[in-house]
Motif scaffolding. Sequence first.
Motif, mmCIF file in Angstrom:
data_model
loop_
_atom_site.group_PDB
_atom_site.id
_atom_site.type_symbol
_atom_site.label_atom_id
_atom_site.label_comp_id
_atom_site.label_asym_id
_atom_site.label_seq_id
_atom_site.Cartn_x
_atom_site.Cartn_y
_atom_site.Cartn_z
ATOM 1 N N ARG A 18 0.865 -1.162 -0.114
ATOM 2 C CA ARG A 18 0.119 -0.136 0.024
ATOM 3 C C ARG A 18 0.846 1.257 0.133
ATOM 4 O O ARG A 18 1.006 2.027 1.161
ATOM 5 C CB ARG A 18 -0.857 0.020 1.409
ATOM 6 N N ASN A 21 -5.509 -4.700 -11.549
ATOM 7 C CA ASN A 21 -4.461 -3.400 -11.174
ATOM 8 C C ASN A 21 -4.996 -3.085 -9.828
ATOM 9 O O ASN A 21 -6.333 -2.418 -9.918
ATOM 10 C CB ASN A 21 -4.382 -2.444 -12.074
ATOM 11 N N ASP A 73 -3.080 -0.450 -8.306
ATOM 12 C CA ASP A 73 -2.369 0.574 -8.019
ATOM 13 C C ASP A 73 -3.284 1.975 -8.096
ATOM 14 O O ASP A 73 -3.990 2.324 -9.239
ATOM 15 C CB ASP A 73 -1.452 0.880 -9.370
ATOM 16 N N ARG A 74 -3.374 2.866 -6.892
ATOM 17 C CA ARG A 74 -4.353 3.694 -6.599
ATOM 18 C C ARG A 74 -4.228 4.986 -7.657
ATOM 19 O O ARG A 74 -5.155 5.550 -8.023
ATOM 20 C CB ARG A 74 -4.322 4.114 -5.247
ATOM 21 N N ASP A 75 -2.903 5.260 -7.826
ATOM 22 C CA ASP A 75 -2.710 6.545 -8.864
ATOM 23 C C ASP A 75 -3.459 6.394 -9.971
ATOM 24 O O ASP A 75 -4.022 7.421 -10.432
ATOM 25 C CB ASP A 75 -1.131 6.513 -9.058
#
Length: 272
Positions: free
Chosen positions: A10, A177, A179-181
């Motif tokens: 995270r 996926n 990945d928060r970005d």
Amino acid sequence: MDSPFTDLDRPPLREAALRKALLVPGGLWREVDVVPETGSTNADLARRAEEAEGLVLVAESQVAGKGRLDRRWSAPPRSGIAMSVTLAPTEVPVARWGWLPLLAGVAAASAVSRVTGVDARLKWPNDLLVGERKLAGILAERAGAGVVLGIGLNVSLREEELPVPTATSLALAGAENTDRDPILRALLRELEEWYTRWRLTGGDARTSGLLTAYTDACATIGRRVRVELPADRTLEGPATGIDEDGRLLVTTSEGPTAVGAGDVVHVRPTAD
């Protein structure tokens, strides 16, 4: 507070990269801030709502998050996206502002599908579902002359971290996926695209394509539902559609009835 690197699954959001990607000339978004912790991003932006449209606030940890009707919402730090934005559609009649949480739902479902491969459906009026489990919630609140719109999306929560058994996360749903970005960038771009289209038509959900998009993505339509209203009143029958004002159409034994999000305590599916 824990270090942002104590859980390598995270990683923290990259504020500078988000600003570079989202703050473009002529775009809706004017400011993107990522804070380590706050009580509620909606409450924070409500205090700044008169400053400008297009403010974006994202919290890595939200300790007093809330949903509709003051229901509590929480998640471990950096396990999801907790964000709010300011909007001021002053050229749209206020009667049509009820479309904003539905518009956000369409944007969120589209972004999630595109970036993660998860087929998220919409539960009227303000939830994203995977199957029957809640993936995200949306809250729109009047603030000053505009609206603060909040979205809470579960990204990497594990089964034992879920706030309730009826919740889920992108990771649990088998996302390609987490990945928060890129998820956050896609969400804000989809939100800007739908908001701009809706606003340019004066909030006309049909002309802007929003009514069709919402209807196509809504899991509530076609189900038999029980609508719980204040004062222990209920409606029961098949949900047949969404009207021009964003209200749910339910056919009861007394005929078709339209219910608005502000009038509803719960909408639950019953035996189909």
